[in-house]
Every structure is written in structure tokens, then in C-alpha cells.
Design a protein around this motif. Structure first.
Motif, PDB file in Angstrom:
ATOM      1  N   ASN A 276      12.904  36.824   8.929  1.00  0.00           N
ATOM      2  CA  ASN A 276      11.597  36.109   8.697  1.00  0.00           C
ATOM      3  C   ASN A 276      10.570  36.599   9.220  1.00  0.00           C
ATOM      4  O   ASN A 276      10.337  36.296  10.246  1.00  0.00           O
ATOM      5  N   GLY A 277       9.824  37.679   9.563  1.00  0.00           N
ATOM      6  CA  GLY A 277       8.923  38.216  10.213  1.00  0.00           C
ATOM      7  C   GLY A 277       7.604  36.809  10.150  1.00  0.00           C
ATOM      8  O   GLY A 277       7.005  36.950  11.663  1.00  0.00           O
ATOM      9  N   ARG A 278       7.462  36.774   8.853  1.00  0.00           N
ATOM     10  CA  ARG A 278       6.238  36.063   9.068  1.00  0.00           C
ATOM     11  C   ARG A 278       6.675  34.241   9.486  1.00  0.00           C
ATOM     12  O   ARG A 278       6.004  34.408  10.395  1.00  0.00           O
ATOM     13  N   ALA A 279       7.269  34.328   9.957  1.00  0.00           N
ATOM     14  CA  ALA A 279       8.315  32.749  10.715  1.00  0.00           C
ATOM     15  C   ALA A 279       8.029  33.244  12.187  1.00  0.00           C
ATOM     16  O   ALA A 279       7.538  32.769  12.900  1.00  0.00           O
ATOM     17  N   ALA A 280       8.338  34.554  12.288  1.00  0.00           N
ATOM     18  CA  ALA A 280       8.966  34.862  13.898  1.00  0.00           C
ATOM     19  C   ALA A 280       7.404  35.027  13.917  1.00  0.00           C
ATOM     20  O   ALA A 280       7.033  34.825  15.489  1.00  0.00           O
ATOM     21  N   TYR A 281       6.460  35.380  13.319  1.00  0.00           N
ATOM     22  CA  TYR A 281       4.564  36.001  14.247  1.00  0.00           C
ATOM     23  C   TYR A 281       3.793  34.641  13.725  1.00  0.00           C
ATOM     24  O   TYR A 281       2.743  34.520  14.901  1.00  0.00           O
ATOM     25  N   ALA A 282       4.238  33.877  13.293  1.00  0.00           N
ATOM     26  CA  ALA A 282       3.710  32.511  13.179  1.00  0.00           C
ATOM     27  C   ALA A 282       3.690  31.313  14.943  1.00  0.00           C
ATOM     28  O   ALA A 282       2.858  31.245  14.478  1.00  0.00           O
ATOM     29  N   TYR A 283       4.185  31.728  14.931  1.00  0.00           N
ATOM     30  CA  TYR A 283       4.472  30.871  16.871  1.00  0.00           C
ATOM     31  C   TYR A 283       4.829  32.096  17.955  1.00  0.00           C
ATOM     32  O   TYR A 283       4.814  31.223  18.619  1.00  0.00           O
ATOM     33  N   ALA A 284       4.512  33.532  17.747  1.00  0.00           N
ATOM     34  CA  ALA A 284       4.326  34.536  18.506  1.00  0.00           C
ATOM     35  C   ALA A 284       3.375  33.881  19.345  1.00  0.00           C
ATOM     36  O   ALA A 284       2.097  33.867  19.179  1.00  0.00           O
ATOM     37  N   ASP A 285       3.300  34.259  20.625  1.00  0.00           N
ATOM     38  CA  ASP A 285       1.996  34.663  21.884  1.00  0.00           C
ATOM     39  C   ASP A 285       1.762  35.663  21.633  1.00  0.00           C
ATOM     40  O   ASP A 285       0.579  36.669  22.201  1.00  0.00           O
ATOM     41  N   PHE A 286       3.280  36.749  21.679  1.00  0.00           N
ATOM     42  CA  PHE A 286       3.005  37.638  21.372  1.00  0.00           C
ATOM     43  C   PHE A 286       4.075  38.511  20.438  1.00  0.00           C
ATOM     44  O   PHE A 286       5.148  38.563  20.593  1.00  0.00           O
ATOM     45  N   VAL A 287       3.224  39.811  20.124  1.00  0.00           N
ATOM     46  CA  VAL A 287       4.206  40.879  19.357  1.00  0.00           C
ATOM     47  C   VAL A 287       4.681  42.242  19.356  1.00  0.00           C
ATOM     48  O   VAL A 287       3.733  42.603  19.237  1.00  0.00           O
ATOM     49  N   VAL A 288       5.683  42.683  19.791  1.00  0.00           N
ATOM     50  CA  VAL A 288       5.541  43.538  20.204  1.00  0.00           C
ATOM     51  C   VAL A 288       6.127  44.551  19.277  1.00  0.00           C
ATOM     52  O   VAL A 288       7.265  43.883  18.159  1.00  0.00           O
ATOM     53  N   ILE A 289       5.592  45.557  18.559  1.00  0.00           N
ATOM     54  CA  ILE A 289       5.849  46.750  17.092  1.00  0.00           C
ATOM     55  C   ILE A 289       6.603  47.538  17.508  1.00  0.00           C
ATOM     56  O   ILE A 289       6.068  48.197  18.322  1.00  0.00           O
ATOM     57  N   ALA A 290       8.046  47.306  17.818  1.00  0.00           N
ATOM     58  CA  ALA A 290       8.428  48.944  17.197  1.00  0.00           C
ATOM     59  C   ALA A 290       9.932  49.313  16.026  1.00  0.00           C
ATOM     60  O   ALA A 290      10.501  49.096  16.208  1.00  0.00           O
ATOM     61  N   ALA A 291       8.542  49.216  14.948  1.00  0.00           N
ATOM     62  CA  ALA A 291       8.578  49.311  13.533  1.00  0.00           C
ATOM     63  C   ALA A 291       9.157  51.022  13.513  1.00  0.00           C
ATOM     64  O   ALA A 291       8.537  52.005  14.440  1.00  0.00           O
ATOM     65  N   PRO A 292      10.415  51.659  13.300  1.00  0.00           N
ATOM     66  CA  PRO A 292      10.197  52.937  12.539  1.00  0.00           C
ATOM     67  C   PRO A 292       8.701  53.548  12.051  1.00  0.00           C
ATOM     68  O   PRO A 292       8.359  53.020  11.088  1.00  0.00           O
ATOM     69  N   THR A 293       8.630  54.970  12.878  1.00  0.00           N
ATOM     70  CA  THR A 293       7.315  55.500  12.434  1.00  0.00           C
ATOM     71  C   THR A 293       8.135  56.978  12.650  1.00  0.00           C
ATOM     72  O   THR A 293       7.718  58.209  12.464  1.00  0.00           O
ATOM     73  N   ASN A 294       9.244  57.518  10.766  1.00  0.00           N
ATOM     74  CA  ASN A 294       9.395  58.740  10.671  1.00  0.00           C
ATOM     75  C   ASN A 294       8.284  59.700  10.508  1.00  0.00           C
ATOM     76  O   ASN A 294       7.533  59.514   9.762  1.00  0.00           O
ATOM     77  N   TYR A 295       8.338  60.809  11.375  1.00  0.00           N
ATOM     78  CA  TYR A 295       8.570  62.523  11.112  1.00  0.00           C
ATOM     79  C   TYR A 295       8.515  62.417   9.876  1.00  0.00           C
ATOM     80  O   TYR A 295       9.465  63.382  10.111  1.00  0.00           O
ATOM     81  N   ASP A 296       7.571  63.757   9.279  1.00  0.00           N
ATOM     82  CA  ASP A 296       7.929  64.605   8.335  1.00  0.00           C
ATOM     83  C   ASP A 296       7.246  65.622   8.891  1.00  0.00           C
ATOM     84  O   ASP A 296       6.235  66.245   9.049  1.00  0.00           O
ATOM     85  N   PRO A 297       7.821  67.077   8.825  1.00  0.00           N
ATOM     86  CA  PRO A 297       7.891  68.089   9.994  1.00  0.00           C
ATOM     87  C   PRO A 297       7.048  69.271   8.298  1.00  0.00           C
ATOM     88  O   PRO A 297       5.970  69.517   9.259  1.00  0.00           O
ATOM     89  N   VAL A 298       7.730  68.613   7.342  1.00  0.00           N
ATOM     90  CA  VAL A 298       6.667  69.243   6.104  1.00  0.00           C
ATOM     91  C   VAL A 298       5.372  69.125   6.348  1.00  0.00           C
ATOM     92  O   VAL A 298       4.378  69.910   6.249  1.00  0.00           O
ATOM     93  N   LYS A 299       5.496  67.705   5.827  1.00  0.00           N
ATOM     94  CA  LYS A 299       3.635  67.518   6.141  1.00  0.00           C
ATOM     95  C   LYS A 299       3.225  67.076   7.534  1.00  0.00           C
ATOM     96  O   LYS A 299       1.616  66.841   7.942  1.00  0.00           O
ATOM     97  N   ASN A 300       3.426  67.746   9.257  1.00  0.00           N
ATOM     98  CA  ASN A 300       3.169  67.105  10.151  1.00  0.00           C
ATOM     99  C   ASN A 300       2.743  65.823  10.283  1.00  0.00           C
ATOM    100  O   ASN A 300       1.332  65.857  10.669  1.00  0.00           O
ATOM    101  N   TYR A 301       3.588  65.337  10.177  1.00  0.00           N
ATOM    102  CA  TYR A 301       3.072  63.696   9.605  1.00  0.00           C
ATOM    103  C   TYR A 301       3.375  62.316   9.941  1.00  0.00           C
ATOM    104  O   TYR A 301       5.099  62.741   9.739  1.00  0.00           O
TER     105      TYR A 301
END
Length: 126
Positions: A72-97
Motif C-alpha cells: 500500500n504505497g498510498r498509506a506509506a507515502y501519506a505519513y512519510a517525511d522522505f520518500v526514496v524512489i528506487a522503482a525500476p526504469t527498464n532500458y529498451d536498447p532498440v528505442k534507446n529509452y
């Protein structure tokens, strides 16, 4: 802002980067790790590492960490002083994106439920 020892931190993503940060910070602060994979959340709440890493496995098993995992991200972020975002950012080499949609989703949700939280992006972004 709360006193140093009472700072609440949410970490979005429990891969190597997110879980390393969550483990380190939970030695001195209340940390809520957020993930979308139920098995990872369940393992973390049993103090079992969902990833292969000697230090994380040792810390979860032996250290008194103030770490809780949730879907439950909604509940976790609602009471946080800091939010560290370490979500995936997959790279597509075909699109270079880099697909930054997961990072953007977390940012949007934090802005919706807790716009005064400080966001720290640790995901790979261009």
C-alpha cells in the motif's frame, strides 16, 4: 519536522538499490518499504531477504531494524517525511529509452497524498 530518531521514510521499490537503502536507514528510523510483488513484501515482513545479498540477509536476520513492508504505497507515502524512489526504469536498447513510468507513478501518488514529503530519486533516469 520530527526529531531525527522519529523521521519516517518510505522506500518505493525493494530491488538491490531500494532494499539496501531501506535496510541501512531502518537501523535509526522508521522505514516502510513499498513493493508491488506480494511475495517480496511477505518475505521482508518475516525478515527474509527477497534478493540475494549477503549483507542484507545478515542485517534482516540479526539486526533490530525498524522496517515494515507493504503493498500500500498510498498509506506509506501519506505519513512519510522522505520518500526514496528506487522503482525500476527498464532500458529498451532498440528505442534507446528508459521507461520511467514507475518513477512517475510514485511521484504522482506522493504529490497526491503528501505533497510536503521530500522525494529522493535513486532510480536510473536520463
Amino acid at each position: 519536522m520530527r526529531q531525527f530518531k522519529d523521521i519516517r521514510i518510505a522506500v518505493a521499490g525493494t530491488g538491490y538499490v531500494g532494499l539496501s537503502i531501506a535496510t541501512l536507514l531502518s537501523q535509526h528510523h522508521h522505514v516502510t518499504a513499498v513493493d508491488v510483488v506480494p511475495e517480496k513484501v511477505e518475505k521482508l515482513n518475516r525478515h527474509v531477504s527477497p534478493i540475494q545479498d549477503d549483507y542484507i540477509e545478515k542485517y534482516l536476520a540479526e539486526k533490530p531494524l525498524n522496517l515494515y513492508a507493504t503493498l500500500n504505497g498510498r498509506a506509506a507515502y501519506a505519513y512519510a517525511d522522505f520518500v526514496v524512489i528506487a522503482a525500476p526504469t527498464n532500458y529498451d536498447p532498440v528505442k534507446n529509452y528508459f521507461d520511467t513510468s514507475h518513477v512517475e507513478e510514485v511521484i504522482d501518488l506522493v504529490l497526491e497524498v503528501n505533497p510536503q514529503a521530500v522525494m529522493v530519486i535513486k532510480s536510473t533516469i536520463p
